[in-house]
Design an enzyme around this catalytic site. Structure first.
Site, PDB file in Angstrom:
ATOM      1  N   ASN A 191      -0.740  -7.341   4.387  1.00 37.76           N
ATOM      2  CA  ASN A 191       0.544  -7.819   3.862  1.00 37.76           C
ATOM      3  C   ASN A 191       0.641  -9.339   4.021  1.00 37.76           C
ATOM      4  O   ASN A 191       1.485  -9.840   4.768  1.00 37.76           O
ATOM      5  CB  ASN A 191       1.714  -7.147   4.588  1.00 37.76           C
ATOM      6  CG  ASN A 191       2.116  -5.837   3.935  1.00 37.76           C
ATOM      7  OD1 ASN A 191       1.898  -5.636   2.736  1.00 37.76           O
ATOM      8  ND2 ASN A 191       2.694  -4.942   4.702  1.00 37.76           N
TER       9      ASN A 191
ATOM     10  N   SER B 144       0.088   0.140  -0.603  1.00 35.27           N
ATOM     11  CA  SER B 144       1.261   0.837  -0.094  1.00 35.27           C
ATOM     12  C   SER B 144       1.006   2.332  -0.027  1.00 35.27           C
ATOM     13  O   SER B 144       0.466   2.917  -0.962  1.00 35.27           O
ATOM     14  CB  SER B 144       2.478   0.565  -0.996  1.00 35.27           C
ATOM     15  OG  SER B 144       3.589   1.307  -0.530  1.00 35.27           O
TER      16      SER B 144
ATOM     17  N   GLY C  82       0.987   4.041   3.523  1.00 39.82           N
ATOM     18  CA  GLY C  82       0.949   4.506   4.901  1.00 39.82           C
ATOM     19  C   GLY C  82      -0.103   5.575   5.119  1.00 39.82           C
ATOM     20  O   GLY C  82      -1.124   5.629   4.430  1.00 39.82           O
TER      21      GLY C  82
ATOM     22  N   LYS D 187       3.793  -6.811  -4.005  1.00 42.94           N
ATOM     23  CA  LYS D 187       3.883  -5.930  -2.830  1.00 42.94           C
ATOM     24  C   LYS D 187       5.039  -6.349  -1.929  1.00 42.94           C
ATOM     25  O   LYS D 187       5.741  -5.506  -1.350  1.00 42.94           O
ATOM     26  CB  LYS D 187       2.556  -5.968  -2.057  1.00 42.94           C
ATOM     27  CG  LYS D 187       2.565  -5.184  -0.735  1.00 42.94           C
ATOM     28  CD  LYS D 187       2.907  -3.713  -0.954  1.00 42.94           C
ATOM     29  CE  LYS D 187       2.575  -2.822   0.234  1.00 42.94           C
ATOM     30  NZ  LYS D 187       3.029  -3.230   1.533  1.00 42.94           N
TER      31      LYS D 187
ATOM     32  N   HIS E 144       8.145  -5.085  -3.533  1.00 42.17           N
ATOM     33  CA  HIS E 144       8.110  -3.629  -3.331  1.00 42.17           C
ATOM     34  C   HIS E 144       8.668  -3.278  -1.955  1.00 42.17           C
ATOM     35  O   HIS E 144       9.505  -2.384  -1.810  1.00 42.17           O
ATOM     36  CB  HIS E 144       6.654  -3.160  -3.477  1.00 42.17           C
ATOM     37  CG  HIS E 144       6.342  -1.817  -2.887  1.00 42.17           C
ATOM     38  ND1 HIS E 144       6.238  -1.614  -1.520  1.00 42.17           N
ATOM     39  CD2 HIS E 144       6.084  -0.620  -3.459  1.00 42.17           C
ATOM     40  CE1 HIS E 144       5.950  -0.346  -1.287  1.00 42.17           C
ATOM     41  NE2 HIS E 144       5.848   0.277  -2.450  1.00 42.17           N
ATOM     42  N   ASN E 145       8.215  -4.012  -0.919  1.00 41.22           N
ATOM     43  CA  ASN E 145       8.687  -3.734   0.431  1.00 41.22           C
ATOM     44  C   ASN E 145      10.160  -4.083   0.593  1.00 41.22           C
ATOM     45  O   ASN E 145      10.887  -3.399   1.310  1.00 41.22           O
ATOM     46  CB  ASN E 145       7.850  -4.512   1.448  1.00 41.22           C
ATOM     47  CG  ASN E 145       6.486  -3.886   1.663  1.00 41.22           C
ATOM     48  OD1 ASN E 145       5.980  -3.157   0.807  1.00 41.22           O
ATOM     49  ND2 ASN E 145       5.879  -4.170   2.800  1.00 41.22           N
TER      50      ASN E 145
ATOM     51  N   GLU F  17      12.062  -1.340  -0.759  1.00 43.01           N
ATOM     52  CA  GLU F  17      11.966  -0.229   0.201  1.00 43.01           C
ATOM     53  C   GLU F  17      12.954  -0.436   1.355  1.00 43.01           C
ATOM     54  O   GLU F  17      13.599   0.521   1.804  1.00 43.01           O
ATOM     55  CB  GLU F  17      10.539  -0.132   0.725  1.00 43.01           C
ATOM     56  CG  GLU F  17      10.290   1.088   1.595  1.00 43.01           C
ATOM     57  CD  GLU F  17       8.859   1.153   2.095  1.00 43.01           C
ATOM     58  OE1 GLU F  17       8.398   2.271   2.362  1.00 43.01           O
ATOM     59  OE2 GLU F  17       8.205   0.098   2.230  1.00 43.01           O
TER      60      GLU F  17
END
Length: 316
Positions: free
Chosen positions: A50, A76, A78, A136, A139-140, A143
């Site tokens: 990241n 992404s 996990g 990304k 995206h986070n 989230e």
């Protein structure tokens, strides 16, 4: 396996493709410097952590000057993504894409095509320089917003409607069969169902949240670009607020708020709550995409927002 950088690089076919999955910041630069003496022109270094997108901008240019190609890719998913395939968001030196495309799309999550077959990879080229890590990051941030919204729906059910963990579990499980169907809603139902010594585990988990920084970076970037990111920004501040546990405990001994009393139609309220959660999630996504749109102008990226949405359908 390899027991040194030298033996690792020597074992690879040209153009060599070396993927780093290490902590962002200086460790990435340190590993790049370890690799450079052992690589040849056209070899590829991939950063799958990241990283901040500005670092990926810099590294792309730095390695190009040395005849090497750099890819900064968001990953992404996990633990479940590691098992079943993640969503992968690569950017950097475009000429490197053809060399890693079959690998990345091969290991990524797959979603259904027009015939219902799971063949569409949740991975495509995002753009130049740090575009992959930027997407990304956003995206986070989205989230972060999703998780905060779920928390607020939970707290309304628990504290206003007085619902038990079992009752809330049933609601979230039902919601996961509607437009709210998602990984986060699914695991919320799962955790509410989990018991330890006959007691709902969720009530025993410390109410302080950590953060890796990507949500904060999203908010800071939005401020730089002049884009209102109110929902995601509040989600980041909620985490900061949760982290000051001692201050909150001390304040609660001095100040007490009103005890809410609900007198309406419980089922109708829960349906209104579901629709409010859906509407709020749309706001979160819209604000995230507004940040990406402005960043594309600022950094001269050609971001395909439709393709990005497709990459987020599975794995993440």
């Amino acid at each position: 396996g390899a027991d040194s950088v030298e033996s690792l690089v020597a074992s690879l076919e040209s153009p060599r493709k070396v993927m780093l999955m290490v902590k962002s910041g200086q460790p990435v630069d340190d590993f790049i410097e370890l690799l450079i003496p052992h690589l040849d022109k056209g070899d590829i270094i991939i950063d799958g952590g990241n990283s901040q997108f500005e670092d990926s901008n810099r590294r792309t240019h730095y390695l190009r000057e040395k005849g090497l190609l750099y890819i900064g890719t968001g990953v992404s998913g996990g633990e479940e993504g590691a098992l079943l395939g993640p969503s992968i968001m690569p950017g950097g030196a475009k000429e490197a894409w053809e060399h890693v495309k079959p690998i990345f799309q091969g290991i990524s999550a797959k979603v259904a095509d027009a015939n219902g077959d799971l063949t569409v990879p949740c991975c495509d080229w995002v753009g130049d320089d740090g575009a992959g890590h930027f997407v990304k990051m956003v995206h986070n941030g989205i989230e972060y917003g999703d998780m905060q919204l779920i928390c607020e729906a939970y707290i309304l059910m628990r504290d206003l409607l007085g619902m038990s963990a079992n009752e809330m579990q049933a609601v979230f499980a039902d919601w996961n069969k509607t437009e709210l169907s998602s990984y986060l809603v699914e695991i919320t139902a799962d955790i509410l169902a989990y018991k330890e010594d006959g007691k709902a585990l969720v009530e025993s988990i410390l109410d302080t949240a950590g953060q890796k920084g990507t949500g904060k970076w999203t908010g800071v970037t939005a401020l730089h670009l002049g884009v209102p990111l109110t929902l995601i920004g509040e989600a980041v501040f909620a985490r900061c607020l949760s982290a000051i546990k001692e201050e909150r405990v001390q304040a609660s001994s001095v100040i007490s708020g009103p005890t809410p009393v609900f007198t309406g139609d419980k089922a109708a309220f829960i349906e209104s709550l579901r629709q409010a959660l859906l509407a709020s999630k749309i706001v979160s996504y819209a604000q995230g995409y507004a940040v990406m749109r402005e960043a594309a102008k600022e950094y001269k990226w050609e971001l395909d927002c439709g393709a990005i949405a497709l990459m987020w359908r599975g794995g993440c």
